[in-house]
Design a protein around this motif. Structure first.
Motif, PDB file in Angstrom:
ATOM      1  N   PRO A 105      12.101   6.760  -5.229  1.00  0.00           N
ATOM      2  CA  PRO A 105      13.183   6.845  -4.223  1.00  0.00           C
ATOM      3  C   PRO A 105      12.670   7.028  -2.793  1.00  0.00           C
ATOM      4  CG  PRO A 105      13.804   8.114  -6.169  1.00  0.00           C
ATOM      5  CD  PRO A 105      12.360   7.705  -6.355  1.00  0.00           C
ATOM      6  N   TRP A 106      11.462   7.584  -2.644  1.00  0.00           N
ATOM      7  CA  TRP A 106      10.941   7.830  -1.301  1.00  0.00           C
ATOM      8  C   TRP A 106      10.524   6.553  -0.574  1.00  0.00           C
ATOM      9  CZ3 TRP A 106      11.286  12.055   1.674  1.00  0.00           C
ATOM     10  CH2 TRP A 106      11.732  13.215   1.054  1.00  0.00           C
ATOM     11  N   ILE A 107      10.430   5.417  -1.299  1.00  0.00           N
ATOM     12  CA  ILE A 107      10.169   4.158  -0.582  1.00  0.00           C
ATOM     13  C   ILE A 107      11.397   3.779   0.254  1.00  0.00           C
ATOM     14  CG2 ILE A 107       8.567   3.346  -2.362  1.00  0.00           C
ATOM     15  CD1 ILE A 107      10.696   1.397  -3.323  1.00  0.00           C
ATOM     16  N   PHE A 108      12.548   4.330  -0.091  1.00  0.00           N
ATOM     17  CA  PHE A 108      13.764   4.109   0.691  1.00  0.00           C
ATOM     18  C   PHE A 108      14.011   5.245   1.679  1.00  0.00           C
ATOM     19  CE2 PHE A 108      14.598   2.002  -3.476  1.00  0.00           C
ATOM     20  CZ  PHE A 108      14.568   0.690  -3.009  1.00  0.00           C
ATOM     21  N   TYR A 109      13.700   6.479   1.274  1.00  0.00           N
ATOM     22  CA  TYR A 109      13.951   7.625   2.153  1.00  0.00           C
ATOM     23  C   TYR A 109      13.121   7.572   3.442  1.00  0.00           C
ATOM     24  CZ  TYR A 109      16.328   9.912  -1.805  1.00  0.00           C
ATOM     25  OH  TYR A 109      17.172  10.225  -2.829  1.00  0.00           O
ATOM     26  N   ILE A 110      11.944   6.942   3.400  1.00  0.00           N
ATOM     27  CA  ILE A 110      11.095   6.918   4.609  1.00  0.00           C
ATOM     28  C   ILE A 110      11.746   6.134   5.740  1.00  0.00           C
ATOM     29  CG2 ILE A 110       8.915   7.232   3.378  1.00  0.00           C
ATOM     30  CD1 ILE A 110       8.427   4.219   3.756  1.00  0.00           C
ATOM     31  N   ASN A 111      12.767   5.313   5.428  1.00  0.00           N
ATOM     32  CA  ASN A 111      13.468   4.589   6.487  1.00  0.00           C
ATOM     33  C   ASN A 111      14.310   5.518   7.354  1.00  0.00           C
ATOM     34  OD1 ASN A 111      12.549   2.078   5.571  1.00  0.00           O
ATOM     35  ND2 ASN A 111      14.303   1.788   4.220  1.00  0.00           N
ATOM     36  N   ILE A 112      14.697   6.672   6.808  1.00  0.00           N
ATOM     37  CA  ILE A 112      15.654   7.535   7.510  1.00  0.00           C
ATOM     38  C   ILE A 112      15.095   8.067   8.836  1.00  0.00           C
ATOM     39  CG2 ILE A 112      17.000   9.672   7.354  1.00  0.00           C
ATOM     40  CD1 ILE A 112      17.268   9.081   4.313  1.00  0.00           C
ATOM     41  N   PRO A 113      13.913   8.714   8.869  1.00  0.00           N
ATOM     42  CA  PRO A 113      13.418   9.190  10.170  1.00  0.00           C
ATOM     43  C   PRO A 113      13.084   8.051  11.133  1.00  0.00           C
ATOM     44  CG  PRO A 113      11.765   9.518   8.436  1.00  0.00           C
ATOM     45  CD  PRO A 113      13.035   9.143   7.758  1.00  0.00           C
TER      46      PRO A 113
ATOM     47  N   LEU B 251       0.833  -1.208   0.000  1.00  0.00           N
ATOM     48  CA  LEU B 251       0.000   0.000   0.000  1.00  0.00           C
ATOM     49  C   LEU B 251       0.864   1.253   0.000  1.00  0.00           C
ATOM     50  CD1 LEU B 251      -2.899  -0.753   2.533  1.00  0.00           C
ATOM     51  CD2 LEU B 251      -3.125  -0.230   0.107  1.00  0.00           C
ATOM     52  N   LEU B 252       1.833   1.280   0.914  1.00  0.00           N
ATOM     53  CA  LEU B 252       2.705   2.446   1.046  1.00  0.00           C
ATOM     54  C   LEU B 252       3.570   2.603  -0.202  1.00  0.00           C
ATOM     55  CD1 LEU B 252       3.177   4.558   3.235  1.00  0.00           C
ATOM     56  CD2 LEU B 252       5.011   3.135   4.159  1.00  0.00           C
ATOM     57  N   GLY B 253       4.138   1.495  -0.674  1.00  0.00           N
ATOM     58  CA  GLY B 253       4.983   1.540  -1.865  1.00  0.00           C
ATOM     59  C   GLY B 253       4.226   2.018  -3.088  1.00  0.00           C
ATOM     60  N   GLY B 254       2.993   1.520  -3.257  1.00  0.00           N
ATOM     61  CA  GLY B 254       2.175   1.935  -4.396  1.00  0.00           C
ATOM     62  C   GLY B 254       1.812   3.405  -4.333  1.00  0.00           C
TER      63      GLY B 254
END
Length: 522
Positions: free
Chosen positions: A175-183, A163-166
């Protein structure tokens, strides 16, 4: 620094808000890790398109992470004893954040695959250490509750991932599917450090089986690259694929020979002498490979040939965890009271039913029709992990359980990567066959074909445009039929796995292995 000789006293359980925040932080890190195994699935077409590669090459984003993760898992025990559980966990999470950032910045597929491999490798210790730290935070009487809460995050993540990835892919950029891991990673690290920094485990210097590790990396990497490149280089007609196959086979044989004679092996192959271990580990790994291969294949088919957006494909995939979330606590509570072989049999029967349902899809299948098998699949997931790990660990002595859990997880994760490569390869090959068979029917003697071509000509298309449109329709049918073939074959293989489960002995009711299963299930 090595701890003083003699047994170290265990840390007392955490209490109050410290235990709550510790649980939240450890679960958040686990959630982030598991999320990354599914969040990229529905984004593969967008990633492949943006980076100018085929969708088949896009699957390397999944397999590179899985293979590197599998290689890192057996090292967790040695690393945690050498550096301490808390320090290793903190380092793993922070490196995961950095590699996630590198994944998002990747300018091409080569860099992305390298970054994903690094991400998978540094993620290896996160899940087993989150379990260990969580269990040390609770009194023994509440260990079951602790692992149930931990397991919920690993079941929610596969629901949220697609859901989030889509949504991110359609509304922001992949690229934001990876950036969300940072916070998430920074927050989890800061909380874990503030709570667990004074609860470090004792450390000691241990020899590392560097030869065994090198051989492991060589044969697993060669095998996976061979599987990923084979479909693009005509398999064993390619000298490169032949060379990779030879390296993989020789590397594997050398690895087995070395590990069986090494005093401190990176992988304890003597575990395979136990019938329950090899029967449970093989059944779980093959089943997981079939499951994961189909989980990757379904959104690819939906987006490339059914016109689904990444968000829509994510909505189809998301319900897989709903029934699993509901049923898993019951399974975990009752697995020690009943024969886990029966529970595992239920899982394989339901997986076979789900895949048989999918094998009957057609190009007119509605959203609801495609959604129903995904929902039912949650039942299979609930009855899959915990019973099979219970069987696998049921005859292990307590001191061998960490090694057995690490080895079974290594085989399972590797099988998931292999399953992805095999499923997409078979899908492409079967689609080529079906396309050739369907194209043969487009001739002057076929009234339906000539009628379609005539209708397209009437609508203003010239003969080349009409034939191109017909070819697109044939492509859609060919890949649908190929997907049906993969689903049907996978259903049959799940049924064939059932007798393997029953080769294992029935674990004794109330066996200690059942409680350890919850800790090793994911």
């Amino acid at each position: 620094m090595a701890s003083p000789s003699g047994p170290a006293l265990p840390h007392p359980p955490l209490e109050g808000t410290a235990r709550i925040w510790g649980t939240v932080a450890l679960s958040a890190a686990t959630f982030m890790n598991v999320l990354d195994t599914s969040i990229a699935n529905v984004s593969l077409p967008s990633i492949a398109g943006d980076l100018g590669v085929s969708s088949n090459q896009g699957t390397w984003v999944i397999t590179s992470f899985a293979v590197a993760n599998a290689i890192a898992v057996p090292l967790t025990g040695w690393l945690s004893q050498r550096f301490g559980q808390v320090r290793l966990f903190m380092t793993s999470v922070m490196l995961f954040v950095i590699t996630s950032w590198l994944c998002g910045l990747a300018p091409n597929m080569t860099v992305l695959i390298a970054a994903r491999a690094l991400q998978g490798f540094v993620a290896g210790p996160m899940i087993p250490l989150s379990q260990a730290l969580l269990l040390s935070s609770y009194p023994k009487a509440l260990a079951g509750l602790a692992m149930a809460m931990w397991a919920m995050t690993t079941l929610v993540a596969p629901v949220m991932g697609p859901l989030l990835g889509g949504w991110i892919t359609d509304n922001i950029s992949w690229p934001w599917i990876f950036y969300i891991n940072i916070p998430v990673g920074f927050l989890a690290t800061s909380i874990v450090w503030s709570i667990f920094r004074k609860r470090e485990s004792p450390t000691k210097s241990l020899p590392i089986d560097s030869v065994g590790l090198a051989l492991l990396v060589v044969w697993v990497s060669s095998m996976q690259v061979m599987l990923d490149l084979g479909k693009e280089h005509d398999w064993f007609n390619s000298g490169m694929v032949q060379a990779l196959a030879v390296i993989a086979v020789i590397g594997f044989l050398a690895f087995v020979a070395w590990e069986l004679t090494e005093k401190h092996p990176v992988v304890d192959l003597s575990l395979f002498q136990n019938r329950n271990f090899w029967a449970g580990a093989v059944a779980m790994s093959v089943g997981y490979g079939l499951f994961f291969g189909n989980v990757v294949l379904l959104p690819l088919w939906l987006q490339q040939y059914m016109g689904y957006t990444a968000t829509d494909a994510g909505m189809v995939m998301a319900p897989v965890g709903l029934l699993a979330i509901v049923l898993s606590p019951w399974v975990g509570k009752n697995v020690s009271k009943h024969d886990p072989r029966r529970f595992a049999t239920i899982a394989f029967l339901v997986f076979a039913l789900v895949l048989w349902m999918r094998s009957n899809f057609n190009t007119q299948a509605s959203f609801g029709t495609i959604l129903i098998p995904t929902l039912v699949q949650g039942v299979a997931m609930a009855f899959f992990f915990i019973p099979l790990v219970t069987i696998t660990l049921s005859e292990m002595t307590p001191e061998r359980i960490p090694a057995a859990s690490g080895l079974s997880n290594f085989i399972r994760i590797t099988a998931g990567a292999i399953g992805t490569s095999v499923a997409t390869t078979v899908w492409e090959n079967r689609a080529t066959l079906h396309h050739a068979q369907l194209a043969e029917s487009i001739n002057q003697g076929n009234a339906t074909a000539t009628g379609i071509l005539s209708g397209l000509s009437t609508s203003g298309m010239d003969s080349q445009q009409a034939l191109a449109q017909v070819n697109r329709l044939i492509d859609q049918q060919a890949f649908m039929l190929a997907a049906n073939d993969v689903f049907y074959a996978s259903a049959a293989m799940f049924l064939l796995l059932i007798p393997l489960i029953w080769l294992a002995h029935a674990p004794k009711k109330g066996d200690a292995g059942a409680s350890d299963a919850a800790a090793g299930a994911h």
